[in-house]
Design a protein around this motif. Structure first.
Motif, PDB file in Angstrom:
ATOM      1  N   THR A 126     -15.416  18.837  -1.710  1.00 15.26           N
ATOM      2  CA  THR A 126     -16.374  19.867  -2.103  1.00 15.26           C
ATOM      3  C   THR A 126     -17.420  19.237  -3.005  1.00 15.26           C
ATOM      4  O   THR A 126     -17.096  18.473  -3.919  1.00 15.26           O
ATOM      5  N   GLN A 127     -18.666  19.565  -2.694  1.00 20.74           N
ATOM      6  CA  GLN A 127     -19.808  19.096  -3.468  1.00 20.74           C
ATOM      7  C   GLN A 127     -20.661  20.325  -3.763  1.00 20.74           C
ATOM      8  O   GLN A 127     -21.421  20.762  -2.904  1.00 20.74           O
ATOM      9  N   GLY A 128     -20.489  20.899  -4.939  1.00 25.81           N
ATOM     10  CA  GLY A 128     -21.169  22.152  -5.243  1.00 25.81           C
ATOM     11  C   GLY A 128     -20.640  23.228  -4.314  1.00 25.81           C
ATOM     12  O   GLY A 128     -19.434  23.413  -4.185  1.00 25.81           O
ATOM     13  N   ASP A 129     -21.540  23.917  -3.606  1.00 26.94           N
ATOM     14  CA  ASP A 129     -21.145  24.963  -2.666  1.00 26.94           C
ATOM     15  C   ASP A 129     -20.853  24.417  -1.271  1.00 26.94           C
ATOM     16  O   ASP A 129     -20.423  25.160  -0.394  1.00 26.94           O
ATOM     17  N   ASN A 130     -21.094  23.128  -1.047  1.00 28.00           N
ATOM     18  CA  ASN A 130     -20.905  22.524   0.270  1.00 28.00           C
ATOM     19  C   ASN A 130     -19.489  21.967   0.402  1.00 28.00           C
ATOM     20  O   ASN A 130     -18.875  21.577  -0.586  1.00 28.00           O
ATOM     21  N   ALA A 131     -18.980  21.927   1.632  1.00 31.45           N
ATOM     22  CA  ALA A 131     -17.633  21.421   1.881  1.00 31.45           C
ATOM     23  C   ALA A 131     -17.620  20.556   3.134  1.00 31.45           C
ATOM     24  O   ALA A 131     -18.323  20.854   4.097  1.00 31.45           O
ATOM     25  N   LEU A 132     -16.846  19.487   3.088  1.00 35.26           N
ATOM     26  CA  LEU A 132     -16.639  18.611   4.232  1.00 35.26           C
ATOM     27  C   LEU A 132     -15.139  18.439   4.411  1.00 35.26           C
ATOM     28  O   LEU A 132     -14.405  18.312   3.426  1.00 35.26           O
ATOM     29  N   THR A 133     -14.680  18.436   5.658  1.00 39.49           N
ATOM     30  CA  THR A 133     -13.267  18.194   5.940  1.00 39.49           C
ATOM     31  C   THR A 133     -13.137  17.057   6.940  1.00 39.49           C
ATOM     32  O   THR A 133     -14.043  16.812   7.741  1.00 39.49           O
ATOM     33  N   SER A 134     -12.008  16.367   6.879  1.00 39.40           N
ATOM     34  CA  SER A 134     -11.716  15.296   7.834  1.00 39.40           C
ATOM     35  C   SER A 134     -10.236  14.950   7.694  1.00 39.40           C
ATOM     36  O   SER A 134      -9.522  15.549   6.898  1.00 39.40           O
ATOM     37  N   GLU A 135      -9.798  13.971   8.452  1.00 39.15           N
ATOM     38  CA  GLU A 135      -8.417  13.502   8.351  1.00 39.15           C
ATOM     39  C   GLU A 135      -8.293  12.295   7.432  1.00 39.15           C
ATOM     40  O   GLU A 135      -7.214  11.997   6.938  1.00 39.15           O
ATOM     41  N   ARG A 136      -9.423  11.609   7.168  1.00 43.37           N
ATOM     42  CA  ARG A 136      -9.371  10.388   6.355  1.00 43.37           C
ATOM     43  C   ARG A 136     -10.690  10.228   5.615  1.00 43.37           C
ATOM     44  O   ARG A 136     -11.756  10.445   6.184  1.00 43.37           O
ATOM     45  N   MET A 137     -10.597   9.832   4.349  1.00 46.21           N
ATOM     46  CA  MET A 137     -11.790   9.537   3.566  1.00 46.21           C
ATOM     47  C   MET A 137     -11.495   8.322   2.703  1.00 46.21           C
ATOM     48  O   MET A 137     -10.457   8.258   2.036  1.00 46.21           O
ATOM     49  N   VAL A 138     -12.404   7.352   2.711  1.00 49.74           N
ATOM     50  CA  VAL A 138     -12.279   6.183   1.861  1.00 49.74           C
ATOM     51  C   VAL A 138     -13.441   6.216   0.877  1.00 49.74           C
ATOM     52  O   VAL A 138     -14.604   6.195   1.272  1.00 49.74           O
ATOM     53  N   VAL A 139     -13.104   6.283  -0.415  1.00 51.35           N
ATOM     54  CA  VAL A 139     -14.109   6.329  -1.468  1.00 51.35           C
ATOM     55  C   VAL A 139     -14.274   4.929  -2.034  1.00 51.35           C
ATOM     56  O   VAL A 139     -13.292   4.294  -2.437  1.00 51.35           O
ATOM     57  N   ASP A 140     -15.512   4.422  -2.044  1.00 52.03           N
ATOM     58  CA  ASP A 140     -15.839   3.148  -2.672  1.00 52.03           C
ATOM     59  C   ASP A 140     -16.329   3.478  -4.079  1.00 52.03           C
ATOM     60  O   ASP A 140     -17.432   3.989  -4.259  1.00 52.03           O
ATOM     61  N   LEU A 141     -15.497   3.221  -5.077  1.00 51.33           N
ATOM     62  CA  LEU A 141     -15.810   3.610  -6.446  1.00 51.33           C
ATOM     63  C   LEU A 141     -16.931   2.770  -7.044  1.00 51.33           C
ATOM     64  O   LEU A 141     -17.604   3.216  -7.976  1.00 51.33           O
ATOM     65  N   ASP A 142     -17.155   1.569  -6.524  1.00 48.95           N
ATOM     66  CA  ASP A 142     -18.227   0.727  -7.046  1.00 48.95           C
ATOM     67  C   ASP A 142     -19.600   1.254  -6.633  1.00 48.95           C
ATOM     68  O   ASP A 142     -20.537   1.229  -7.414  1.00 48.95           O
ATOM     69  N   SER A 143     -19.710   1.733  -5.389  1.00 48.76           N
ATOM     70  CA  SER A 143     -21.002   2.232  -4.904  1.00 48.76           C
ATOM     71  C   SER A 143     -21.158   3.736  -5.062  1.00 48.76           C
ATOM     72  O   SER A 143     -22.260   4.262  -4.953  1.00 48.76           O
ATOM     73  N   GLY A 144     -20.051   4.445  -5.294  1.00 48.12           N
ATOM     74  CA  GLY A 144     -20.113   5.900  -5.424  1.00 48.12           C
ATOM     75  C   GLY A 144     -20.302   6.610  -4.101  1.00 48.12           C
ATOM     76  O   GLY A 144     -20.838   7.710  -4.043  1.00 48.12           O
ATOM     77  N   THR A 145     -19.847   5.981  -2.998  1.00 49.94           N
ATOM     78  CA  THR A 145     -19.966   6.596  -1.678  1.00 49.94           C
ATOM     79  C   THR A 145     -18.587   6.780  -1.063  1.00 49.94           C
ATOM     80  O   THR A 145     -17.613   6.161  -1.494  1.00 49.94           O
ATOM     81  N   ALA A 146     -18.530   7.642  -0.051  1.00 50.05           N
ATOM     82  CA  ALA A 146     -17.281   7.875   0.667  1.00 50.05           C
ATOM     83  C   ALA A 146     -17.561   7.853   2.160  1.00 50.05           C
ATOM     84  O   ALA A 146     -18.602   8.326   2.610  1.00 50.05           O
ATOM     85  N   GLN A 147     -16.639   7.303   2.924  1.00 48.42           N
ATOM     86  CA  GLN A 147     -16.719   7.268   4.380  1.00 48.42           C
ATOM     87  C   GLN A 147     -15.651   8.205   4.912  1.00 48.42           C
ATOM     88  O   GLN A 147     -14.477   8.058   4.568  1.00 48.42           O
ATOM     89  N   MET A 148     -16.053   9.185   5.724  1.00 49.28           N
ATOM     90  CA  MET A 148     -15.104  10.155   6.281  1.00 49.28           C
ATOM     91  C   MET A 148     -14.964   9.928   7.776  1.00 49.28           C
ATOM     92  O   MET A 148     -15.939   9.608   8.447  1.00 49.28           O
ATOM     93  N   ALA A 149     -13.750  10.104   8.287  1.00 51.90           N
ATOM     94  CA  ALA A 149     -13.489   9.895   9.709  1.00 51.90           C
ATOM     95  C   ALA A 149     -12.379  10.840  10.164  1.00 51.90           C
ATOM     96  O   ALA A 149     -11.585  11.305   9.360  1.00 51.90           O
ATOM     97  N   GLY A 150     -12.335  11.093  11.456  1.00 51.95           N
ATOM     98  CA  GLY A 150     -11.281  11.937  12.009  1.00 51.95           C
ATOM     99  C   GLY A 150     -11.692  13.384  12.081  1.00 51.95           C
ATOM    100  O   GLY A 150     -11.266  14.190  11.279  1.00 51.95           O
ATOM    101  N   ARG A 151     -12.539  13.716  12.998  1.00 51.00           N
ATOM    102  CA  ARG A 151     -13.045  15.074  13.229  1.00 51.00           C
ATOM    103  C   ARG A 151     -13.625  15.673  11.944  1.00 51.00           C
ATOM    104  O   ARG A 151     -13.063  16.567  11.322  1.00 51.00           O
ATOM    105  N   VAL A 152     -14.762  15.139  11.537  1.00 50.80           N
ATOM    106  CA  VAL A 152     -15.442  15.580  10.329  1.00 50.80           C
ATOM    107  C   VAL A 152     -16.130  16.910  10.591  1.00 50.80           C
ATOM    108  O   VAL A 152     -16.789  17.093  11.609  1.00 50.80           O
ATOM    109  N   ARG A 153     -15.944  17.841   9.668  1.00 50.67           N
ATOM    110  CA  ARG A 153     -16.583  19.158   9.762  1.00 50.67           C
ATOM    111  C   ARG A 153     -17.309  19.405   8.447  1.00 50.67           C
ATOM    112  O   ARG A 153     -16.760  19.160   7.373  1.00 50.67           O
TER     113      ARG A 153
END
Length: 165
Positions: A126-153
């Motif tokens: 959840t990011q504010g009022d927005n939501a994303l779902t998936s089966e897998r998420m990898v967060v890169d803490l150095d860059s502050g990004t996340a990669q989501m995979a597995g039927r992303v909604r």
């Protein structure tokens, strides 16, 4: 009118990209310093000297800088250096909070040396009022990004551009 059309087109494009098999999203307004101390609180602790692990159970809360991770069970794996945590394995329903964003999943594996958190099983970001779902998420803490995979909604709320104002 033109600005609204451009914004709508941009949001549609972003939503379309996120709905694909994989998506990269921002996670946390700050970058996490994985060299900061890790603080753990729990109801119980079992230490296994033979394999270099410690098992925390019961309302486990882990903090490092601005990041917080909560789960019913967390296995801490120590590295070869005395007292140095190498990895955290959280199970039983995990919540990860960084800044104003939060993620939930069945399991999370935090590789401290790599600076990544891999969340698997029923991931909800959840990011504010927005939501994303998936089966897998990898967060890169150095860059502050996340990669989501597995039927992303993705569910985007009108007037909310990626959860930030």
């Amino acid at each position: 009118m033109i600005r609204a059309t451009i914004l709508a087109a941009g949001l549609s494009l972003w939503a379309g990209m996120a709905a694909a098999q994989g998506a990269e999203v921002a996670f946390g307004g700050i970058r996490q310093d994985s060299s900061l101390p890790v603080e753990i609180s729990a109801d119980q602790l079992e230490v296994n000297q033979s394999d270099g692990t410690a098992l925390y159970t019961g309302e486990v809360v882990i903090g490092q800088g601005e990041m917080r991770l909560a789960a019913p069970r967390v296995l801490v794996v120590y590295g070869e250096a005395a007292g140095r945590i190498s990895r955290l394995e959280a199970t039983g329903g995990v919540t990860l909070v960084s800044g104003e964003e939060a993620a939930e999943a069945d399991r999370a594996d935090y590789d401290i040396d790599a600076g990544t958190v891999e969340m698997t099983g029923n991931v909800l970001l959840t990011q504010g009022d927005n939501a994303l779902t998936s089966e897998r998420m990898v967060v890169d803490l150095d860059s502050g990004t996340a990669q989501m995979a597995g039927r992303v909604r993705t569910v985007l709320q009108p007037g909310s551009a990626g959860g930030s104002e």
